[in-house]
Design an enzyme around this catalytic site. Structure first.
Site, PDB file in Angstrom:
ATOM      1  N   SER A  49       0.853  -1.193   0.000  1.00  0.00           N
ATOM      2  CA  SER A  49       0.000   0.000   0.000  1.00  0.00           C
ATOM      3  C   SER A  49       0.893   1.249   0.000  1.00  0.00           C
ATOM      4  O   SER A  49       2.117   1.144   0.094  1.00  0.00           O
ATOM      5  CB  SER A  49      -0.926  -0.025   1.209  1.00  0.00           C
ATOM      6  N   TYR A  50       0.266   2.425  -0.039  1.00  0.00           N
ATOM      7  CA  TYR A  50       1.012   3.687  -0.177  1.00  0.00           C
ATOM      8  C   TYR A  50       2.049   3.829   0.942  1.00  0.00           C
ATOM      9  O   TYR A  50       1.715   3.705   2.128  1.00  0.00           O
ATOM     10  CB  TYR A  50       0.025   4.861  -0.142  1.00  0.00           C
TER      11      TYR A  50
END
Length: 862
Positions: free
Chosen positions: A335-336
């Site tokens: 994820s980010y």
């Protein structure tokens, strides 16, 4: 049918998002700038059918800079940069022509969906994209909404489709906070940097840094490193004594006990305790306590913790770790990676992420056990309201990611599995003994439930010798009692992990900028990275920080920057006025700057102790044209020539070697020429130190060598050695390198194109005549009879490098330090950017394209 333009932050992200939204049914083409692709497909948008165009930018579209004249260090007083100097937004990378590309793709579109990264920088880029695209989009009806913002945290089908179904709006306040930070860093950093660089480089020769930079975040970061250095230097070791006792619960075994007093600093008192305890022959058990203890599983992973672990455990610098994390994110593996949050939202699909890892041989058993027995909710952490914690989003193998990519991914995955695992439980047994009047203790730990330490074995409870079974009142024979003499030791230099912790604690930088600030102090030669990734300040770094403390401690203490960061966060939340924060902060730093300039002698006194004046450094190299004495060549960065008699300093081209050029002199000022070279596989050209710093002709700029000089008759100038226009760049000219024989070459005076030709030729000269076809200068070549490649054993030939068929196979193009074999094609018509335009100022304005060789080269490279 509406046309919807969608813009992501990187080309790879645009492709991934388009693939998910179009379900793989899309057509792709290259954009006009060559760096970004456009992916097109048809679908539905807010209940209507629409034609989608998905493309991207490459990071920031625009960058902030001063307007023209304020970029000159010589013409502008740095104090003017605080308020008078106007700034403008320029294209961040003019070669990408990003604004033009966005306008071409945006023309005729009805709506725009912004898929930029969901952080403050991403919001800022949203408005840069809108500034470029809105003027060319179709005008909406009065109430019609045309601008949409997609919010997502990972490149997974679920997250992307969810973002598309819940489109929001870009956040103007967050974008303004980035604008404010950019302007503050530009104005404050440039003013201080220009002043101290010019002041100290004009006085000292061995600073060994091309730029003595100041930054509102960079300088406090350096301050932390120097503060630790000062503690080490001022540390005075003290001797202390420790009483160590061993008891023998059984014949063969012995148990080492810890003294309850820990240590004493007086030898006579320590000796007294030793004498008292030696009188006792047995140790009596005073108490036995057993307690179940818990070692908590880790909080969910945020950026700062990831960078700390990458540096401390994986040996990766923060900037390198961040680049790898970004790559893993754009490829959809995690994820980010820029988040301050350590708390998972209630609706986060933890089981879905865990199932992805069920087949990896390294942790399959642990994952399957968790899925069958049920996972634990992760610990409640801090919710910063930005992105979920860093989480693995899809399975990967070591072969897929390789090297550092796999090592970081493996840690992120193990950390995630640990957050949903059970805590580690262990039984701690503490036995208290008395030997005479003195008390001693022994502690043992036995793991009852390993929990998360199975997946993170480095956190496991260390195996210890099992304690004997005993009860209060038991007696054990004393094996030995001795006095150990030890010394207190100084702290070690800060590790990157410790520095990241300090920066986060004091609010210096953001999770995204912390790696940049640490990288900057390394690149500026303020600190060096030692073994164990410890940061040791250099002489220059130490003197600068001590100088700031002497003049104005707030320039280096974290307090003032921390206060500014809080104000910037208030702008992002819409609670502070952008213009007022900017004006107030600049006013404070402007006053500090004037006081710093007035008090610079205080820092100069420290510099004098550590560094040598210009006149005392360097070695004699070439003669000055004014006094005809030798000037000294100072090799330390930035390399330069200094004439101690005239007290003049002349800057030189960097990142290469400098030597005297055959004792030849410039016809304009009588300075001896020097030769700059980037190595045997690179470029080299002569230059006059005076002309390089004071351009003699209007069409020349500061920093031009003889290969760009327009002197009409000098034998080293562009007018005499220029051959034809570069095959790659717009403005460059290929100039004969007359020092390169017998491996002759011509090199572009603007870019890194090199053309090798006529190897083993005895002589190569540029003729005053030009080619009828392409207006390039002809060359006269003399070969040795034994090695002549010319037909009929000829040794001399005159012709055009671009067009002459005799020279066709004697030319080979390279890039400086990178080899590309020549494209050998037939004689057909070719197209490309290669042009043999005349080198002289009076050359033809519309020359014909060269035939064959150079056009082929252009086609090959363009």
């Amino acid at each position: 049918m509406k046309t919807v333009l969608m813009v992501a932050e990187k080309p790879s992200l645009a492709q991934s998002i388009a693939k998910i939204l179009s379900r793989g049914n899309m057509s792709s083409r290259k954009g006009l700038n060559g760096a970004c692709s456009v992916h097109e497909y048809t679908g539905s948008f807010i209940g209507q059918s629409a034609h989608f165009k998905m493309t991207s930018v490459c990071g920031h579209v625009m960058t902030l800079d001063f307007i023209g004249k304020y970029n000159s260090w010589d013409k502008v007083d740095p104090a003017e940069l605080f308020s008078k100097a106007p700034t403008e937004k320029k294209e961040a990378n003019p070669k990408l022509t990003m604004v033009k590309f966005l306008q071409v793709e945006g023309r005729g579109c009805d709506c725009i969906v912004l898929w930029l990264d969901c952080d403050k920088e991403g919001e800022n880029i949203c408005f840069e994209v809108l500034d470029a695209v809105l003027p060319v989009m179709n005008k909406p009806r009065s109430t019609e909404r045309t601008i949409y913002r997609a919010k997502f945290s990972s490149i997974t089908d679920t997250d992307i489709c969810n973002a598309m179904n819940h489109l929001g709006e870009p956040n103007r306040n967050e974008a303004l906070s980035v604008d404010a930070r950019q302007e503050l860093d530009l104005r404050i950093g440039c003013a201080f940097t220009r002043f101290q660089t010019k002041y100290f480089q004009g006085k000292y020769g061995n600073l060994d840094s091309s730029l003595i930079s100041f930054g509102p975040c960079q300088t406090p970061t350096l301050g932390f490193c120097v503060e630790r250095h000062d503690k080490i230097q001022s540390f005075k070791p003290e001797t202390y004594w420790v009483l160590q006792a061993k008891v023998n619960p059984e014949k063969e075994s012995s148990l080492t006990l810890d003294w309850d007093r820990v240590r004493v600093f007086d030898r006579e008192i320590a000796q007294m305790f030793l004498n008292i305890t030696k009188m006792a022959k047995e140790a009596k058990v005073e108490s036995v306590s057993k307690k179940e203890k818990v070692k908590q599983r880790p909080l969910a992973l945020n950026t700062v913790e990831m960078l700390r672990v990458a540096s401390a455990a994986l040996g990766m610098g923060p900037q390198h770790a961040m680049q790898i994390a970004e790559r893993l994110y754009t490829q959809g593996y995690i994820s980010y990676p820029r988040t301050e949050t350590t708390h998972y939202p209630e609706n986060f699909d933890l089981k879905g992420c865990l199932r992805q890892q069920a087949n990896n041989p390294y942790w399959a058993e642990t994952v399957k056990a968790l899925l069958s027995e049920g996972i634990n909710r992760p610990r409640k952490g801090h919710d910063a309201g930005d992105h979920p914690p860093i989480t693995p989003m899809r399975a990967a193998t070591e072969a897929e990611l390789g090297g550092d990519g796999w090592r970081l991914y493996e840690y992120i995955t193990r950390h995630f599995i640990a957050t949903v695992s059970a805590d580690c439980k262990y039984l701690q047994t503490t036995i208290s003994f008395s030997i005479g009047p003195e008390r001693f203790t022994c502690i043992g730990k036995v793991v009852t439930s390993p929990g998360f330490t199975e997946i993170m074995p480095w956190h496991s409870i260390p195996l210890e010798e099992s304690l004997p079974h005993c009860e209060k009142g038991d007696l054990f024979p004393v094996g030995e009692i001795k006095l150990l003499e030890k010394q207190t030791s100084p702290p070690d230099y800060l590790t990157e992990a410790e520095l990241i912790t300090l920066m986060e604690k004091h609010g210096i930088g953001t999770d995204a900028s912390i790696p940049v600030h640490i990288n900057n102090i390394c690149q500026r030669n303020y600190v060096t990275v030692e073994s164990g990734r410890r940061l040791k300040p250099t002489n220059l770094g130490i003197v600068l920080v001590h100088g700031y403390y002497k003049i104005d401690a707030e320039l280096v203490l974290p307090t003032i920057r921390s206060a500014v960061e809080k104000q910037l966060n208030l702008i992002a939340l819409g609670k502070a006025n952008y213009h007022q924060v900017l004006e107030h902060t600049l006013d404070i730093f402007k006053r500090k700057f004037h006081y710093f300039v007035d008090s610079i002698a205080g820092m100069d006194e420290l510099m004098e102790v550590s560094f040598s004046p210009l006149a005392a450094t360097g070695k004699p190299l070439s003669r000055c044209g004014k006094c005809h004495r030798f000037m000294k060549y100072i090799q330390a960065k930035p390399s330069r020539l200094h004439c101690s008699h005239c007290d003049d300093t002349y800057s030189l081209p960097q990142n290469g070697t400098i030597k005297l050029y055959k004792e030849l002199r410039c016809p304009l000022d009588d300075f001896e020429l020097v030769l700059w070279s980037s190595g045997s596989r690179g470029k080299s050209y002569p230059l006059c130190p005076y002309c390089y710093n004071h351009p003699p002709f209007r069409d020349m700029k500061k920093g031009m060598g003889c290969n760009e000089c327009t002197h009409p008759t000098c034998q080293h100038s562009l007018s005499m050695l220029g051959i034809g226009q570069c095959v790659e760049c717009e403005n460059g000219v290929l100039v004969l390198d007359s020092t390169s024989g017998p491996k002759w070459k011509m090199a572009c005076n603007k870019c890194n194109v090199i053309v090798h030709f006529f190897e083993n030729a005895h002589k190569v000269r540029v003729s005053p005549e030009t080619c009828d076809l392409c207006d390039a200068a002809l060359v006269d070549v003399d070969f040795n009879k034994a090695k002549s490649p010319l037909p009929g054993d000829e040794t001399q030939h005159s012709g055009c490098v671009f067009c002459d068929p005799v020279f066709q196979d004697l030319v080979e193009l390279k890039h400086a330090a990178m080899r590309h074999p020549m494209h050998r094609g037939g004689q057909g018509k070719r197209q490309g950017r290669g042009r043999g335009k005349g080198r002289r100022p009076g050359g033809r304005l519309n020359p014909k394209k060269p035939k064959d060789k150079m056009a082929a080269l252009a086609a090959y490279f363009v």
